[in-house]
Design a protein around this motif. Structure first.
Motif, PDB file in Angstrom:
ATOM      1  N   LEU A 237       5.551   0.416  14.770  1.00  0.00           N
ATOM      2  CA  LEU A 237       6.189   1.731  14.883  1.00  0.00           C
ATOM      3  C   LEU A 237       5.169   2.874  14.816  1.00  0.00           C
ATOM      4  N   LEU A 238       4.099   2.689  14.077  1.00  0.00           N
ATOM      5  CA  LEU A 238       3.136   3.780  13.858  1.00  0.00           C
ATOM      6  C   LEU A 238       2.592   4.388  15.149  1.00  0.00           C
ATOM      7  N   PRO A 239       2.198   3.591  16.164  1.00  0.00           N
ATOM      8  CA  PRO A 239       1.675   4.217  17.395  1.00  0.00           C
ATOM      9  C   PRO A 239       2.696   5.090  18.110  1.00  0.00           C
ATOM     10  N   LYS A 240       3.972   4.903  17.840  1.00  0.00           N
ATOM     11  CA  LYS A 240       5.018   5.701  18.496  1.00  0.00           C
ATOM     12  C   LYS A 240       5.234   7.048  17.806  1.00  0.00           C
ATOM     13  N   ILE A 241       4.571   7.256  16.673  1.00  0.00           N
ATOM     14  CA  ILE A 241       4.709   8.522  15.942  1.00  0.00           C
ATOM     15  C   ILE A 241       3.672   9.484  16.504  1.00  0.00           C
TER      16      ILE A 241
ATOM     17  N   GLY B 297      12.525   5.039   4.258  1.00  0.00           N
ATOM     18  CA  GLY B 297      11.646   4.711   3.145  1.00  0.00           C
ATOM     19  C   GLY B 297      10.210   4.542   3.598  1.00  0.00           C
ATOM     20  N   PHE B 298      10.012   3.862   4.721  1.00  0.00           N
ATOM     21  CA  PHE B 298       8.667   3.671   5.257  1.00  0.00           C
ATOM     22  C   PHE B 298       8.035   5.002   5.658  1.00  0.00           C
ATOM     23  N   LEU B 299       8.786   5.833   6.390  1.00  0.00           N
ATOM     24  CA  LEU B 299       8.232   7.103   6.868  1.00  0.00           C
ATOM     25  C   LEU B 299       7.912   8.046   5.711  1.00  0.00           C
ATOM     26  N   VAL B 300       8.804   8.133   4.725  1.00  0.00           N
ATOM     27  CA  VAL B 300       8.544   8.993   3.565  1.00  0.00           C
ATOM     28  C   VAL B 300       7.344   8.468   2.780  1.00  0.00           C
TER      29      VAL B 300
ATOM     30  N   LEU C 196      12.927   2.441  -4.875  1.00  0.00           N
ATOM     31  CA  LEU C 196      13.702   3.265  -5.795  1.00  0.00           C
ATOM     32  C   LEU C 196      14.098   4.649  -5.297  1.00  0.00           C
ATOM     33  N   TYR C 197      13.658   5.054  -4.107  1.00  0.00           N
ATOM     34  CA  TYR C 197      14.169   6.301  -3.564  1.00  0.00           C
ATOM     35  C   TYR C 197      15.543   6.036  -2.945  1.00  0.00           C
ATOM     36  N   LYS C 198      16.554   6.751  -3.407  1.00  0.00           N
ATOM     37  CA  LYS C 198      17.904   6.604  -2.888  1.00  0.00           C
ATOM     38  C   LYS C 198      17.986   7.190  -1.468  1.00  0.00           C
ATOM     39  N   PRO C 199      18.928   6.707  -0.636  1.00  0.00           N
ATOM     40  CA  PRO C 199      19.058   7.235   0.731  1.00  0.00           C
ATOM     41  C   PRO C 199      19.209   8.753   0.778  1.00  0.00           C
ATOM     42  N   GLU C 200      19.976   9.325  -0.159  1.00  0.00           N
ATOM     43  CA  GLU C 200      20.166  10.777  -0.135  1.00  0.00           C
ATOM     44  C   GLU C 200      18.865  11.527  -0.453  1.00  0.00           C
ATOM     45  N   ARG C 201      18.021  10.939  -1.274  1.00  0.00           N
ATOM     46  CA  ARG C 201      16.730  11.566  -1.576  1.00  0.00           C
ATOM     47  C   ARG C 201      15.809  11.489  -0.363  1.00  0.00           C
ATOM     48  N   LEU C 202      15.825  10.348   0.317  1.00  0.00           N
ATOM     49  CA  LEU C 202      15.012  10.191   1.522  1.00  0.00           C
ATOM     50  C   LEU C 202      15.438  11.201   2.586  1.00  0.00           C
ATOM     51  N   ARG C 203      16.760  11.386   2.734  1.00  0.00           N
ATOM     52  CA  ARG C 203      17.253  12.325   3.747  1.00  0.00           C
ATOM     53  C   ARG C 203      16.964  13.768   3.370  1.00  0.00           C
TER      54      ARG C 203
ATOM     55  N   VAL D  61       3.878   3.032  -1.914  1.00  0.00           N
ATOM     56  CA  VAL D  61       4.740   2.555  -0.825  1.00  0.00           C
ATOM     57  C   VAL D  61       5.887   1.729  -1.386  1.00  0.00           C
ATOM     58  N   ARG D  62       5.579   0.783  -2.262  1.00  0.00           N
ATOM     59  CA  ARG D  62       6.625  -0.087  -2.802  1.00  0.00           C
ATOM     60  C   ARG D  62       7.580   0.681  -3.704  1.00  0.00           C
ATOM     61  N   GLY D  63       7.036   1.617  -4.492  1.00  0.00           N
ATOM     62  CA  GLY D  63       7.890   2.397  -5.377  1.00  0.00           C
ATOM     63  C   GLY D  63       8.907   3.222  -4.615  1.00  0.00           C
TER      64      GLY D  63
END
Length: 442
Positions: A401-405, A427-430, A363-370, A357-359
Motif C-alpha cells: 500500500l505504501l507506494p500508492k500513498i 490503524g496502519f496509516l495513523v 489500542l487506538y479505538k476506531p473513533e480515535r483513528l477517525r 506501530v503495535r500500540g
C-alpha cells in the motif's frame, strides 16, 4: 549572575521540550522555537550565547536561519541537528561555511550535544535543585489501584526479546497470549496505603525542577520518539487519576515499566493470560504475605510457574504495561532523566518504532483513528521521517500500500486499494503518521 542563554530550534515539540530540560538542568537559560521566523524574533528579543538549530524546519532551512542569526551576532556559536542531511559531506560543509561547533545526525546522543555546547558556552554552576529527580515521579508500589471503567482485552505476540545480566540477549518464542480484563478480586488483595502516607495528588503544573510535564492527549508516540532521537536515559511517568505507570529508557530504548494498577501486577497478569487460576493466585499471595516473599517465588515453589518461564512472563507483563498506555489520552505525563533503568536485571528489547506501530494498532479505538485521520485527507511521504522503513516490521499488504500513498489518492481511495477492514487500514496509516513516515498534504 544570569545563566548563559542558548537558542534551541526544532519542530518536534516533544524533542524540543526534552532538550530544553536537558540544557536547563545543566545550568543554561533556554529559549526555544519550532519555526525559523519565530527563532529570529526570539533571538532579537533575547540574544543567545549559542544556538542549536534543526536544519529542516517547516518554514525555512536551518542554514538561512543561521545566516539571519549571524547578521545580528556574527560570532554566534552554531550547532546543527538533522534527520535528513546525513553523511560527512554535509557536516564538512556546515563546519566550513559556519564554523559549526557540532553537527549531529538524528538519532544522536543528547549528552554529546550537551558536551559540545559546553565547549563554546560554559553553563552556570548551580547547586542541585531542591526536590531532586528522585522525587519527580514515583510509582507507589505499596498501593494497588483498581482501574475505573471497562478494561480492554490485549493480544500479545508470543515472541519476546529480553536482556539479562552481562548484556546477554535472549529471544523466547511462545504461544500468542490474550490478556483478558481482570476479574473482581476480594478487597483483601488490595494493599492499603502505608500509615502516615499523604494522599495522592495529581502532578503539578510545568516548571518543577528536573522534569518536564504536560498533557498526554495523543502525544505518547512523540514522547517515545523524543527519547529515541536523543538517545536519552530516563523515565516517562504517566498518571491518570490515581493510576500511575512509568516507562524506563536506556539510551533511547524503552526497557522496563512499572505500574500501581492491580491488573498490571505479575500475579494478576498470570491470571489474565490464563497461566494460573484466581484461587491459586489468592492462595499464593496469602503465603507470600505470611512469609515475606515474592508471590512469583511461591508460584515457582508450588510448581504453578517454572523458573525458566518467569523471565518470559515478566517480559510480557512489561510489554503489556507499555502497550496499555496507548489507550490513554486524558492523562498527565512527566519526563525526567536518571539512570534507574540501568539497575534493572531484566530489560525488554524492543524497537520503539515497532512498539508505537503495535500500540496504535492494538489500542487506538476506531473513533480515535477517525478523529486523527479523515477519509478525504491525502497523505504524502514525510521529508524528515523519525524512523526509517527498515526499522519497522510491515505486513505484506502494508508494504504494497505504501507506494500508492502519493498525495493524490485520498484515505478513502487507499482504503479501497487495501481491501482490509477500515479500522485496520486506519490503524496502519495513523501509525505511519505517528512515526513521521507519512504526513498530511497541506
Amino acid at each position: 549572575m544570569a545563566a548563559p542563554r542558548i537558542l534551541v530550534v526544532d519542530d518536534n515539540p516533544e524533542l524540543l521540550s526534552l532538550l530544553t530540560q536537558l540544557f536547563e538542568d545543566a545550568g543554561y537559560e533556554v529559549v526555544g522555537a519550532s519555526r525559523g521566523k519565530q527563532a529570529i524574533e526570539v533571538a532579537k528579543a533575547h540574544p543567545p550565547g549559542a544556538a542549536v538549530l534543526d536544519i529542516l524546519l517547516p518554514d525555512m532551512m536551518g542554514y538561512p536561519l543561521a545566516d539571519a542569526l549571524r547578521k545580528d551576532n556574527p560570532q554566534l556559536p552554531l550547532l546543527f541537528i538533522t534527520g535528513v542531511f546525513k553523511g560527512g559531506k554535509h557536516a564538512l560543509e556546515a563546519r566550513q561555511k559556519y564554523q559549526a561547533a557540532g553537527y549531529f545526525e538524528k538519532p544522536f546522543e543528547a549528552q554529546k550535544l550537551l558536551e559540545a555546547v559546553t565547549k563554546v558556552l560554559a553553563p552556570e554552576k548551580k547547586a542541585p535543585p531542591a526536590g531532586s529527580l528522585q522525587d519527580a515521579f514515583e510509582v507507589e508500589l505499596d498501593i494497588d489501584v483498581e482501574e475505573e471503567g471497562p478494561q480492554d482485552v490485549m493480544e500479545l505476540t508470543g515472541r519476546i526479546k529480553v536482556t539479562g545480566g552481562g548484556n546477554i540477549t535472549a529471544e523466547i518464542r511462545g504461544a500468542n497470549l490474550t490478556a483478558s480484563p481482570m476479574q473482581k478480586v476480594p478487597a483483601t488483595q488490595v494493599r492499603p496505603p502505608t500509615p502516615g502516607r499523604p494522599p495522592d495528588q495529581p502532578p503539578p503544573g510545568s516548571g518543577a525542577p528536573g522534569s518536564r510535564r504536560g498533557e498526554l492527549k495523543d502525544n505518547l508516540p512523540s514522547l517515545l520518539t523524543a527519547y529515541y532521537l536523543s538517545r536519552e536515559t530516563g523515565e516517562l511517568g504517566i498518571q491518570k487519576g490515581k493510576v500511575k505507570k512509568v516507562v524506563y529508557f536506556e539510551k533511547g530504548m524503552p526497557v522496563f515499566a512499572l505500574s500501581n494498577l492491580l491488573a498490571d501486577r505479575f500475579g494478576q497478569f498470570l491470571v489474565r493470560v490464563g497461566k494460573i487460576k484466581p484461587e491459586q493466585l489468592q492462595d499464593a499471595s496469602a503465603v507470600a504475605a505470611q512469609t515475606n516473599r515474592r508471590t512469583g517465588d511461591v508460584l515457582v515453589e508450588r510448581g504453578l510457574l517454572k523458573d525458566t518461564e518467569r523471565l518470559y512472563y515478566v517480559g510480557q507483563q512489561v510489554k503489556a504495561v507499555i502497550y496499555s498506555l496507548f489507550a490513554w489520552d486524558e492523562a498527565t505525563y512527566v519526563m525526567s532523566f536518571r539512570e534507574k533503568a540501568s539497575a534493572e536485571s531484566i530489560k525488554l528489547d524492543v524497537h520503539p518504532g515497532n512498539l508505537i506501530v503495535r500500540g496504535i494498532k492494538k489500542l487506538y479505538k476506531p473513533e480515535r483513528l477517525r478523529r486523527l485521520l479523515q477519509p478525504e485527507d491525502r497523505l504524502i511521504p514525510a521529508v524528515a521521517p523519525s524512523y526509517q522503513f527498515n526499522e519497522v516490521e510491515l505486513e505484506r499488504w502494508e508494504a504494497e500500500l505504501l507506494p500508492k500513498i502519493d498525495g493524490i489518492r485520498t484515505v478513502a481511495e487507499l482504503l479501497a486499494f487495501a481491501n482490509r477492514p477500515e479500522h485496520v487500514v486506519y490503524g496502519f496509516l495513523v501509525a505511519m503518521m505517528s512515526l513521521g513516515i507519512l504526513e498530511k498534504r497541506s
